[in-house]
Enzyme design. Structure first.
Site, PDB file in Angstrom:
ATOM      1  N   GLN A  59      11.720   1.839  -1.579  1.00  0.00           N
ATOM      2  CA  GLN A  59      12.432   1.476  -0.360  1.00  0.00           C
ATOM      3  C   GLN A  59      13.689   0.679  -0.698  1.00  0.00           C
ATOM      4  OE1 GLN A  59       8.343   1.057   2.265  1.00  0.00           O
ATOM      5  NE2 GLN A  59      10.076  -0.223   2.785  1.00  0.00           N
ATOM      6  N   ARG A  89      -0.255   5.559   3.503  1.00  0.00           N
ATOM      7  CA  ARG A  89       0.039   4.307   2.796  1.00  0.00           C
ATOM      8  C   ARG A  89       0.972   3.436   3.624  1.00  0.00           C
ATOM      9  NH1 ARG A  89       4.295   2.757  -0.932  1.00  0.00           N
ATOM     10  NH2 ARG A  89       3.550   1.509  -2.723  1.00  0.00           N
ATOM     11  N   GLN A 143      -1.509  -1.025  -7.081  1.00  0.00           N
ATOM     12  CA  GLN A 143      -0.063  -1.174  -6.891  1.00  0.00           C
ATOM     13  C   GLN A 143       0.282  -1.800  -5.546  1.00  0.00           C
ATOM     14  OE1 GLN A 143       2.388   1.570  -5.070  1.00  0.00           O
ATOM     15  NE2 GLN A 143       3.557   2.088  -6.894  1.00  0.00           N
ATOM     16  N   SER A 171       7.634   1.251  -7.048  1.00  0.00           N
ATOM     17  CA  SER A 171       6.780   1.228  -5.863  1.00  0.00           C
ATOM     18  C   SER A 171       6.557   2.649  -5.343  1.00  0.00           C
ATOM     19  CB  SER A 171       7.377   0.307  -4.800  1.00  0.00           C
ATOM     20  OG  SER A 171       6.488   0.115  -3.719  1.00  0.00           O
ATOM     21  N   LEU A 172       7.091   2.972  -4.167  1.00  0.00           N
ATOM     22  CA  LEU A 172       6.957   4.325  -3.619  1.00  0.00           C
ATOM     23  C   LEU A 172       7.392   5.389  -4.629  1.00  0.00           C
ATOM     24  CD1 LEU A 172       6.665   6.335  -1.183  1.00  0.00           C
ATOM     25  CD2 LEU A 172       9.081   5.877  -0.759  1.00  0.00           C
TER      26      LEU A 172
END
Length: 314
Positions: A12, A118, A253, A93-94
């Site tokens: 993000q 998620r 995570q 992350s993502l």
């Protein structure tokens, strides 16, 4: 001589209204993929890409499948153009989901469906206005960790390291009131800047444990394959050993710090000649330059740049 490549995928912060639209116009494989991704997550992704609005696109449970769809599209387009030698992949992350798709660990549609859930769980874990995130610029990593450990806020108020991004850039996550209180400690330690991030929840900290608990069954139900090349996990800054580790590491995570600086520092072990940033914005390139400056970085944030990168990597 074959060029060795390590793939980078952002999380993000790399999004914008209009992302991915030129990619689909240039590459039919991407346009077809967007249709499949819409079916997988139940969102009008192409409409969101084209016109937003920004406040809707930036909602976590919408942004996560949207951004992942664009990053997978960039990977699919790259494969249409060239077959470079991939020696490792790393996502922030993502972006770790995009890295796992590129390595053949997760099916693209399954990954998009997973991150839709998620995002929903992460958005719902903490009431709006309770938690937030703050970037700490110009402090050594150990100082930020120490401040969070020593933070003596009121009972029930906590702050934790969320992203260890690169030398001199750490992001902390926690209760809004705690972030306000700990800011003075960071300033006294010599932080150059403190930046409140425009996020909807305190990601990658223990406040996300309810989201991880809600998500874990979905992760274990998803089919995972052995990686075709090493993928470095955010939670451990080490490669996935096998398919059995996927659910465990992706669950961790959500509520663990993203060890991105340490993960980037591991990439030279795989001897890449080039790092290729496949995000819609080259935000991750800056982190890589400050961490492993001796490795060349190519950004592929436009179709033209992607085509040029593919020519260089053939």
């Amino acid at each position: 001589m074959t060029t060795s490549v390590a793939l980078l995928f952002p999380g993000q912060g790399a999004q914008f209204v209009g992302m991915g639209t030129e990619l689909a116009e240039r590459f039919p494989v991407v346009a077809e993929w967007y249709e499949r991704a819409e079916e997988a997550c139940g969102l009008p992704l192409r409409e969101l890409f084209a016109s937003g609005p920004p406040e809707q696109l930036c909602l976590t449970e919408i942004l996560q499948p949207a951004l992942l769809t664009v990053e997978i599209g960039a990977w699919l387009a790259l494969q249409e153009l060239a077959q470079p030698k991939i020696v490792a992949a790393l996502g922030h992350s993502l972006g770790e989901y995009a890295a796992l798709v590129a390595a053949g660990v997760l099916d693209p549609a399954d990954a998009v469906a997973l991150v839709r859930k998620r995002g929903h769980y992460m958005q719902s874990a903490v009431p709006a206005g309770v938690g937030g995130m703050m970037a700490v610029i110009g402090l050594r990593t150990e100082y930020v960790y120490r401040a969070c450990e020593e933070f003596g806020g009121e009972e029930g108020i906590g702050v934790w390291v969320a992203n260890d991004n690169c030398p001199g850039q750490i992001v902390v996550s926690g209760h809004i009131e705690g972030l306000k209180q700990i800011a003075g400690m960071f300033k006294d330690m010599g932080a150059r800047r403190l930046i409140a991030l425009d996020v909807s929840a305190p990601f990658h900290c223990p406040l996300m444990e309810p989201a991880a608990e809600a998500f874990v069954d979905d992760l274990y139900e998803a089919k995972a394959n052995e990686p075709r090349f090493p993928v470095i996990a955010n939670a451990t800054a080490a490669p996935y050993k096998d398919a059995d580790a996927v659910a465990l590491l992706l669950e961790a995570q959500i509520h663990s710090p993203v060890l991105f600086r340490e993960s980037l520092a591991l990439l030279p072990h795989f001897k890449p000649d080039v790092l290729l940033d496949l995000g819609p914005k080259p935000v991750i390139s800056g982190l890589a330059k400050r961490t492993i400056p001796d490795i060349r970085i190519l950004a592929a944030d436009t179709p033209d740049k992607l085509e040029q990168a593919a020519k260089e990597l053939e």
